[in-house]
Design an enzyme around this catalytic site. Structure first.
Site, mmCIF file in Angstrom:
data_model
loop_
_atom_site.group_PDB
_atom_site.id
_atom_site.type_symbol
_atom_site.label_atom_id
_atom_site.label_comp_id
_atom_site.label_asym_id
_atom_site.label_seq_id
_atom_site.Cartn_x
_atom_site.Cartn_y
_atom_site.Cartn_z
ATOM 1 C CB CYS A 165 -0.918 -0.007 1.209
ATOM 2 S SG CYS A 165 -2.195 -1.268 1.113
ATOM 3 C CB ALA A 181 -4.900 -4.069 -0.445
ATOM 4 C CD GLN A 204 -3.455 -7.713 -2.612
ATOM 5 O OE1 GLN A 204 -3.393 -6.711 -1.913
ATOM 6 N NE2 GLN A 204 -2.570 -8.699 -2.544
ATOM 7 C CG HIS A 216 -5.615 -9.032 0.393
ATOM 8 N ND1 HIS A 216 -5.136 -9.996 1.246
ATOM 9 C CD2 HIS A 216 -4.844 -7.929 0.602
ATOM 10 C CE1 HIS A 216 -4.123 -9.500 1.950
ATOM 11 N NE2 HIS A 216 -3.922 -8.254 1.571
ATOM 12 C CG HIS A 248 -1.557 -9.807 5.091
ATOM 13 N ND1 HIS A 248 -0.931 -9.193 4.044
ATOM 14 C CD2 HIS A 248 -0.857 -10.959 5.310
ATOM 15 C CE1 HIS A 248 0.101 -9.924 3.650
ATOM 16 N NE2 HIS A 248 0.163 -11.009 4.410
ATOM 17 C CE1 TYR A 297 -5.796 -4.935 6.230
ATOM 18 C CE2 TYR A 297 -4.639 -6.211 4.569
ATOM 19 C CZ TYR A 297 -4.656 -5.179 5.492
ATOM 20 O OH TYR A 297 -3.538 -4.396 5.665
ATOM 21 N NE ARG A 321 -0.395 -11.956 -0.334
ATOM 22 C CZ ARG A 321 0.670 -11.189 -0.104
ATOM 23 N NH1 ARG A 321 0.541 -10.000 0.442
ATOM 24 N NH2 ARG A 321 1.875 -11.606 -0.436
ATOM 25 C CG LEU A 350 11.735 -11.329 5.989
ATOM 26 C CD1 LEU A 350 12.174 -11.852 7.349
ATOM 27 C CD2 LEU A 350 12.276 -9.919 5.777
ATOM 28 N NE ARG A 385 7.980 -4.678 4.863
ATOM 29 C CZ ARG A 385 6.772 -5.215 5.040
ATOM 30 N NH1 ARG A 385 6.422 -6.288 4.357
ATOM 31 N NH2 ARG A 385 5.913 -4.674 5.897
#
Length: 335
Positions: free
Chosen positions: A2, A36, A78, A155, A158, A160, A208, A279, A302
């Site tokens: 986001c 998202a 998404q 989605h 996480h 949501y 997801r 990661l 990231r």
């Protein structure tokens, strides 16, 4: 990831999104998936999030999609609804918590009237509200295709809304959407079936999931595998397996590739194509995940914020010759 960059709070993507997503396509990503993107105004995480609930948003997304596709990448959207984690302050280093109505906030919704820690309490969706959520996901999918997107992701991770329905920690309902696993998965499966019916068979449709809540009594990787099978039967093609996000204060064993075993488990138990996240930062690490069969694809977030042209560097380090380097950058190509 986001961007919290819609300063007008109208869900319309901006020049920031054009440059942000366009740089990822120009940097060699095979698929570029939006942040998202809310299927209705109340589905936004923050007032500064993007949306796909009206035609003005479609027109703005179309300009971005045209550029992404012009660089040879596939443009994906998404589709999301934040549920009880909506109406929050942007995660840009400032204060956190819910946004009051006088600053553009709204009443959030959830399967049950149970707040996420530190946020305002949601109201439980009734049957009409659930039906409207399904309709909004379907309409959002149609608008995404009208904007030129070639891939969709639902989605359900996480913490949501769809994850809130899946987890017994946030879903305390006693009707046909609560209690048993088939009931808790009912909303997601309705959305997958109806979106598939709306967009046809040729559009890749991803889901997801969070593979675990990292909390006792919560959503598990075994339940993720079971619902993956059901969602595949309902029309989904590939499953993007992350973890966490439903409850605050849990202990997560962070480390390189720490979420990969969850994708591997779901893929092994179901035979469904899976994507690994979390990661993932080094070219050889990514190659090993795919070549070993732990996952079918890797999805980066990231790492691409840090290094938008990471795919070009990864190809060089892995000894792969690419024919889609931007001509404007050829003088900087590694030799």
């Amino acid at each position: 990831m986001c961007q919290y960059s819609v300063d007008r709070q109208d869900g319309i993507p901006t020049d920031w999104h054009l440059v942000h997503l366009g740089s990822l396509a120009r940097g060699g990503a095979g698929v570029v998936i939006t942040e998202a993107t809310a299927v209705n105004p109340e589905g936004r995480i923050s007032p500064q999030d993007t949306g796909i609930w009206n035609d003005e948003q479609v027109a703005a997304w179309r300009r971005i999609v045209d550029f992404v596709r012009g660089q040879g990448a596939v443009a994906g959207m998404q589709l999301a609804h934040a549920g009880r984690k909506g109406s929050t302050r942007p995660a840009l280093g400032g204060p956190s918590g819910s946004v009051p109505a006088e600053e553009g906030g709204w009443q959030t919704v959830a399967p049950s009237a149970v707040a996420f820690e530190g946020y305002a309490a949601p109201v439980a969706l009734d049957a009409e509200g659930i039906d409207q959520v399904v309709a909004d996901f379907v309409a959002g999918a149609r608008r995404a295709l009208d904007a030129g997107f070639e891939l969709l992701e639902i989605h359900a991770a996480h913490g949501y809304l769809l994850h809130q329905f899946l987890s017994p920690l946030s879903n305390l309902r006693e009707d046909e959407y609560g209690g048993s696993l088939p009931n808790r998965a009912r909303l997601l499966l309705r959305i997958v079936r109806d979106v598939r019916a709306e967009v046809g068979d040729d559009i890749p449709l991803l889901v997801r999931f969070s593979g675990t809540d990292w909390a006792e009594g919560g959503w598990t990787v075994e339940e993720t595998a079971t619902v993956t099978e059901w969602a595949r039967d309902a029309g989904a093609d590939l499953f993007d397996i992350s973890t966490g996000g439903l409850v605050a204060g849990v202990r997560i064993p962070l480390g390189p590739g720490y979420q990969v075993p969850f994708a591997e488990h779901v893929g092994r138990e179901t035979g469904a194509p899976v994507g690994a996240v979390g990661l993932l930062t080094e070219p050889q690490q990514l190659e090993d995940i795919v070549s070993s069969g732990q996952a079918d694809v890797v999805l980066l977030a990231r790492q691409l914020l840090r290094e938008p042209r990471f795919p070009l560097r990864a190809a060089h380090e892995l000894g792969v010759e690419l024919d889609y380097w931007p001509a404007q950058y050829l003088r900087a190509r590694w030799r």
